[in-house]
Scaffold this motif. Sequence first.
Motif, short mmCIF file in Angstrom:
data_model
loop_
_atom_site.label_atom_id
_atom_site.label_comp_id
_atom_site.label_asym_id
_atom_site.label_seq_id
_atom_site.Cartn_x
_atom_site.Cartn_y
_atom_site.Cartn_z
N PRO A 193 0.75 -1.27 -0.08
CA PRO A 193 -0.02 0.16 -0.04
C PRO A 193 0.83 1.22 0.03
O PRO A 193 1.96 1.45 0.27
CB PRO A 193 -0.86 0.07 1.33
N PHE A 194 0.25 2.61 -0.36
CA PHE A 194 0.82 3.62 -0.30
C PHE A 194 -0.22 4.64 -0.01
O PHE A 194 -1.42 4.58 -0.01
CB PHE A 194 1.71 3.92 -1.37
N THR A 195 0.43 5.81 0.43
CA THR A 195 -0.68 6.81 1.04
C THR A 195 -0.83 7.92 -0.34
O THR A 195 -0.01 8.03 -1.14
CB THR A 195 -0.12 7.71 2.08
N THR A 196 -1.85 8.90 -0.27
CA THR A 196 -2.05 9.70 -1.15
C THR A 196 -0.60 10.80 -1.09
O THR A 196 -0.36 11.23 -2.09
CB THR A 196 -3.20 10.57 -0.70
N ARG A 197 0.00 10.99 0.10
CA ARG A 197 0.77 12.01 0.27
C ARG A 197 2.05 11.43 -0.31
O ARG A 197 2.92 12.19 -1.03
CB ARG A 197 1.31 12.08 1.87
N GLN A 198 2.24 9.94 -0.15
CA GLN A 198 3.46 9.36 -0.74
C GLN A 198 3.38 9.44 -2.31
O GLN A 198 4.27 9.79 -3.09
CB GLN A 198 3.51 7.88 -0.57
N ALA A 199 2.02 9.18 -2.77
CA ALA A 199 1.74 9.29 -4.31
C ALA A 199 2.11 10.77 -4.81
O ALA A 199 2.74 10.93 -5.75
CB ALA A 199 0.33 9.03 -4.43
N ALA A 200 1.73 11.88 -4.10
CA ALA A 200 1.73 13.37 -4.34
C ALA A 200 3.38 13.47 -4.52
O ALA A 200 3.84 14.16 -5.43
CB ALA A 200 1.26 14.30 -3.41
N ASP A 201 4.22 13.18 -3.63
CA ASP A 201 5.68 13.11 -3.59
C ASP A 201 6.38 12.73 -4.74
O ASP A 201 7.35 12.99 -4.95
CB ASP A 201 6.17 12.65 -2.17
N LEU A 202 5.64 11.48 -5.18
CA LEU A 202 6.31 11.04 -6.54
C LEU A 202 5.72 11.51 -7.77
O LEU A 202 6.00 10.72 -8.74
CB LEU A 202 6.28 9.55 -6.32
N GLY A 203 5.05 12.61 -7.77
CA GLY A 203 4.38 13.06 -8.87
C GLY A 203 2.94 12.59 -9.37
O GLY A 203 2.55 12.88 -10.41
#
Length: 324
Positions: A24-34
Amino acid sequence: MAQPSLFTDGPLLGADFPLPLDRPFTTRQAADLGVSRSVLSRLHRTGYVRRLLKGVFVAAQVPDTLTLRVQALQLVVPAGTVIVDWTAVWLYTGCLPFGHHLEVPPVSVFRLPGRGRLRNGLCVSGERDLRPGDVTMVDDLTVTTPLRTAWDVGRLSHRDLAMAGLDCLLRTAYFGKDELTGGVERFGKRRGVVQLRELAPKADGRAESTGESVLRLRWLDMSSLPPPRPQVPILDDSGRELYRLDLGVEEIRFAAEYDGEEFHTSDADRAHDRARREWIEQHRGWIIEPVRRENVFGLHRDVESILSEGIARARRKLGSSGRG
């Protein structure tokens, strides 16, 4: 900025997706990677990812396991808290409250007395007295034990949700029915114990969905009707099991089945359900009443009349056919 079109060139997310495809990943982690919220929303809408918790996603191809649920909670559960209630049910069983296959509920965690409440966008929290034997560790997460979770869900959830949660936990065989009912009086002066006293003896691990659990509760509430048996087997001529009916009374060959939105909505699902039920009705003489969410829940529910009229019809059919 990542190019979202590249993520969806194939039937599943591919190697160009910048986040892990196996956890899993978070929305914040997704945003940090574009991967912006709008792109993530599109991926969710088109089925490339699924939501596990509020703000936590995983690639669609990753199977649901205890390990996956632990990983998801590790991303959002604050230190010094205990996972409780339906979040604990979900961790142990993978079950969500009915109606939440499209939108997951917030995480439920509690601090021990005196440590105050948490206030953030991910968790519902508060305080609760817990004995040392009421909590356990799942990986590095502190969680109420399955049995304590059952007692809490049975006391503190809405009655329908309480029945569904008790069934889910019993189905996993973490504890037995005697253990569940035997600990009820520990909460003799606590909020919700009257409900727990009523529901614990009715809990049944044979229920295969939360909607089915509530359908059974509606049926049991009608004390004038014969009680149903969950998962009634339908056999072929050589005695092998062909099908199962959600809830039924074998003596009069009447059954009711809960058709939830998740598995009974597509044309293929409906065609399969129809063919299966027609065979059982024609070749085994059953009357089967399918019910949906609107029949079982809400102010305009009519499941009680469906059950009463269906059972009366089954009795008349039984007598007129000369069976029995």
